[in-house]
Scaffold this motif. Structure first.
Motif: not given
Length: 350
Positions: A283-287, A21-27, A167-168
């Protein structure tokens, strides 16, 4: 990143289903193990609802979100936040402190000024006075939290942007929701951030291909002839950040969407891509964001010293000879090097 092929195991009665589906301006995409005849509609609806709640709380692009409400709040007011929003903001502030402000949730004024935020207008170069004024509103130390009251103080002029971590969190929230529904194995992706847990019906782990950048955009000389990197995810997450996704050119210079809150400008010579492997997608996203802002050399040294599992894709000229290269390639005359921390190599070996 690309989800590797899945294999059904009829003998177990379970197969791998794919939802999206779609969310946060992406899929978003979820691969999960369930009975072949399972009704997937409730799971699809629940996943979408989980992500919709993240948007409703933490989106910079939805004027009615809790984040935008905080940003508009009067100076000196305490704003009660939903628990997930409060927890994500607290985690973001901790990463901001640990990274010396490289990943700062108060960066929104600078993101907007350079045209990468909801106000749009990408491609403009702001005046020095405007940059100075925006920088005066930025600083993670300005945000005070009240854990007992689940509140955040709006000191005046602070504008949050959690795009480097939301997103993470969304990936983690979906995975937690699926576990609560009794789904024992799933691979969750939102816009390239992934978390996998459990095993596929044939007993193999979820495998994902880490790419230098997606097969979209301008391409051309920016493509790297790098070897495939495949990660197995079982209780682990992976996220990638870099300068290839959103950028513009002006007077022969390329300005990436990765804003350095400390300088007030887009990162100069940002790595083409930084991939981080961690226990959770938040944490993967933030780092991945923080290391991209630090740059190829400082980011690598920081990650190596702190045991962060990180992989850097760097164009020639954007790294020092001291960086440890895994391999190099060249397409269209653009040399590219890929190097990774010891922790990342250990994760591959494991």
């Amino acid at each position: 990143m690309t989800v590797a092929g899945t294999v059904a195991a009829p003998a177990s009665g379970l197969v791998v289903h794919a939802l999206g589906g779609e969310s946060m301006g992406t899929r978003w995409q979820v691969s999960l193990a369930a009975a072949g005849a399972a009704d997937l509609h409730p799971l699809h609806a629940g996943i979408q609802a989980t992500l919709d709640r993240v948007v409703a709380q933490m989106s910079s692009w939805e004027s009615g979100s809790d984040l935008c409400r905080y940003n508009r709040a009067p100076a000196g007011s305490w704003q009660t936040l939903p628990q997930p929003f409060f927890d994500v903001l607290r985690a973001s502030l901790r990463v901001a402190e640990a990274s010396d402000g490289a990943c700062d949730p108060t960066v929104a004024p600078l993101v907007d000024l350079w045209g990468f935020g909801p106000a749009g207008g990408a491609g403009r170069i702001p005046e020095a006075a405007a940059v100075a004024a925006a920088r005066a509103r930025v600083g993670w130390q300005r945000v005070t939290l009240d854990g007992a009251g689940q509140r955040a103080l709006q000191p005046g002029g602070v504008a949050l942007d959690l795009s480097g971590i939301a997103k993470g969190h969304g990936v983690d929230a979906v995975a937690a929701w699926l576990r609560a529904q009794g789904v024992r194995a799933a691979l969750v992706e939102v816009g390239g951030e992934l978390y996998g847990y459990g095993r596929k019906p044939d007993g193999s782990p979820w495998r994902v291909l880490v790419e230098a950048w997606p097969d979209e955009g301008d391409g051309g000389d920016d493509r790297a002839a790098v070897s495939p990197c495949v990660l197995a995810l079982d209780g682990r997450a992976v996220a990638t950040s870099g300068d290839h996704w959103h950028r513009f050119a002006h007077d022969g210079r390329v300005f990436a969407h990765s804003i350095d809150p400390r300088s007030g400008a887009p990162v100069a010579h940002a790595p083409a891509a930084v991939t981080v492997l961690a226990d959770d997608a938040l944490h993967a996203d933030a780092w991945a964001t923080a290391l991209t802002v630090m740059g190829a050399e400082a980011g690598f040294e920081f990650a190596q010293a702190r045991g962060i599992a990180a992989r850097f894709v760097v164009r020639a000229g954007d790294r020092s000879a001291a960086d440890v290269a895994c391999h190099a390639g060249a397409v269209g005359g653009t040399a590219v090097r890929v190097h990774a921390t010891d922790s990342f190599h250990a994760a591959l070996a494991g």
